[in-house]
Design a protein around this motif. Structure first.
Motif, short mmCIF file in Angstrom:
data_model
loop_
_atom_site.label_atom_id
_atom_site.label_comp_id
_atom_site.label_asym_id
_atom_site.label_seq_id
_atom_site.Cartn_x
_atom_site.Cartn_y
_atom_site.Cartn_z
N VAL A 39 0.85 -1.18 0.00
CA VAL A 39 0.00 0.00 0.00
C VAL A 39 0.89 1.23 0.00
O VAL A 39 1.70 1.42 0.90
N LEU A 138 -7.07 -6.83 -3.97
CA LEU A 138 -8.06 -5.76 -3.87
C LEU A 138 -9.10 -5.99 -2.78
O LEU A 138 -9.90 -5.10 -2.49
N GLN A 140 -8.57 -5.97 0.27
CA GLN A 140 -8.29 -5.03 1.36
C GLN A 140 -8.95 -3.67 1.10
O GLN A 140 -9.04 -2.84 2.01
N PHE A 141 -9.43 -3.47 -0.13
CA PHE A 141 -10.13 -2.23 -0.46
C PHE A 141 -11.62 -2.47 -0.76
O PHE A 141 -12.28 -1.63 -1.36
N THR A 348 -2.25 3.57 -3.69
CA THR A 348 -2.90 2.28 -3.94
C THR A 348 -4.41 2.36 -3.80
O THR A 348 -5.15 1.77 -4.59
N GLU A 349 -4.88 3.07 -2.80
CA GLU A 349 -6.33 3.14 -2.57
C GLU A 349 -7.04 3.82 -3.73
O GLU A 349 -8.10 3.38 -4.18
N ALA A 352 -7.12 1.45 -6.64
CA ALA A 352 -8.15 0.43 -6.43
C ALA A 352 -9.53 0.98 -6.75
O ALA A 352 -10.38 0.28 -7.31
N LYS A 353 -9.76 2.22 -6.39
CA LYS A 353 -11.05 2.86 -6.69
C LYS A 353 -11.28 2.89 -8.20
O LYS A 353 -12.38 2.56 -8.68
#
Length: 465
Positions: A39, A138, A140-141, A348-349, A352-353
């Motif tokens: 991340v 993914l 984790q998101f 990373t977040e 992922a979005k």
């Protein structure tokens, strides 16, 4: 460390002739190599990134994307217009193998990789094999919360057999169907086949009644198409799970695999089918000029057929389900791709979005279907009345999705190896020898089985079966 290095070598050997350094390449960000935990949180790292699309909302975080979908620039613009918190900065880094080589180079260097990348299902496992994982888990998101928004087979393709992880978001599929020339079957009074036994008989009848072409073509170089044909018979020739990343399964010596290859060898020997290489100019020409009465392939060919030059203007094309062996034959798939987040993603977040939301849009799905000829995995689009009732003038206004959608929904998914390109190359050599040269099926499949098992062992994998 020794086994990890071997896995890395297998990964690169499968994609290109490049060699990869041991895990933890120089210049890699902290934690690189374990995508399940990687991340990064630098929201400004892409501020000066160069994009092929125009970023209209200034001062907004950018997420870089490599993808080659048709009409991708329009879809990027649609995504960016709908989002005020993140903007996609897109680059066409090549298509297919060309992009994969650039991904491999960036992994080796430890930098230079886009945040989000398009990856086909049969390539995905190479980036998460063994201890070195270059794609982010993914879940984790919150990807596990969108699982039910996609078809079962597509989700299996991105979870790689794991119940706990998912390494990409599915975009499209290639449900296996049969396109056929209704006018040819009508002219010669031959029944359109629904089983492979009927397919063989229909091919012989067409020739006996004066048809100068062939009922179809078997492509020994068909790679994923051959996996689909084998899977129809129940032959699971490849087995791999991200939950058990050091082990692979290889089985070309099953009775089912032998029966499939004996079938196509017989049809080739009796001149019921041709054995031309797939995706060549001549192959496409033969499909549209009346040389073939059928084309058994993925649904993406259904959409591409109308754009092939030299088509017979009098052709009456229809779409139906692919022939089956019996009532137990499963529905199969050939092709499809996903959006994955790399372990080099700057934030990373946000990446992922983008991966999770990009194709979860009515507007983008409409563009993907109508302009890019993608067959959706997103069930909201797949099951919509609009999609199900679309007519296609090329197929005589047939509602072709009423044939294809049930195949997509019934497809359960299957596995690919972490060195799938190498396996494809060896597979093609053997299948070519069988159908073109009449080589002994048992001995050639045994040889292929041994070649792949030996290669897997050399790369540090344990062969399970």
């Amino acid at each position: 460390m020794k086994k990890t290095t071997k896995f890395a070598a297998a990964f690169v050997a499968g994609l290109t002739a490049l060699s990869m350094a041991a895990c933890g390449a120089p210049g890699a960000p902290s934690g690189s190599g374990d995508g399940s935990k990687q991340v990064n949180n630098d929201a400004s790292a892409n501020d000066n990134a160069t994009c092929q699309n125009t970023i209209k909302k200034k001062g907004v975080e950018k997420v870089t994307l490599w993808a080659w979908y048709p009409s991708i620039e329009k879809m990027v613009d649609q995504f960016n217009e709908a989002h005020d918190d993140v903007q996609v900065c897109w680059t066409r880094a090549g298509s297919g193998q060309t992009q994969y080589e650039k991904i491999t180079t960036a992994i080796k260097a430890g930098s230079g990789l886009a945040d989000v990348v398009q990856i086909e299902y049969d390539v995905l496992s190479q980036y998460v094999a063994g201890a070195e994982k270059h794609l982010v888990d993914l879940n984790q998101f919150g990807a596990d919360k969108i699982k039910d928004d996609y078809t079962e087979g597509a989700w299996k393709s991105v979870s790689l057999g794991s119940d706990d992880s998912v390494y990409a978001v599915p975009v499209d599929l290639g449900p296996y169907v049969m396109m056929y020339r209704k006018d040819i079957f009508d002219k010669y009074g031959v029944k359109v086949p629904t089983t492979w036994d009927e397919y063989e008989q229909a091919g012989k009848e067409l020739r006996e009644k004066g048809f100068t072409g062939h009922i179809g073509n078997y492509e020994p170089s068909g790679n994923g198409s051959n996996i689909a044909l084998l899977a129809q018979k129940g032959a699971s020739v490849y087995d791999y799970s991200a939950s058990d990343p050091e082990n692979v399964g290889i089985d070309f010596e099953s009775d089912d695999a032998k029966q499939v290859m004996e079938y196509w060898q017989r049809l080739a020997k009796e001149d019921v089918v041709t054995t031309d290489d797939a995706y060549t100019t001549e192959w496409y020409k033969s499909i549209v000029d009346g040389s073939y009465a059928t084309a058994v392939c993925a649904s993406w060919l259904v959409g591409n057929l109308r754009d092939i030059s030299g088509a017979d203007a009098n052709a009456d094309w229809k779409v139906t389900t692919a022939p089956v062996w019996d009532d137990s034959t499963p529905q199969v798939n050939f092709g499809g791709s996903s959006l994955a987040v790399t372990d080099q993603a700057k934030h990373t977040e946000a990446a992922a979005k983008v991966a999770m939301e990009f194709f979860a849009s009515d507007d983008i799905q409409e563009t993907a279907v109508t302009e890019a000829a993608l067959f959706p995995t997103w069930t909201k689009k797949l099951e919509s009345d609009e999609f199900m009732n679309m007519t296609d003038s090329f197929y005589g206004d047939q509602k072709i999705n009423q044939v294809i959608v049930p195949v997509a929904k019934a497809y359960k998914g299957y596995d690919f190896l972490p060195f799938q390109p190498y396996a494809y190359d060896e597979q093609t050599k053997v299948f070519t020898d069988i159908v073109r040269n009449g080589a002994n099926v048992d001995s050639k499949l045994a040889s292929l089985d041994k070649t792949l098992r030996d290669y897997a062992t050399q790369q540090g994998f344990t062969v399970k079966n």
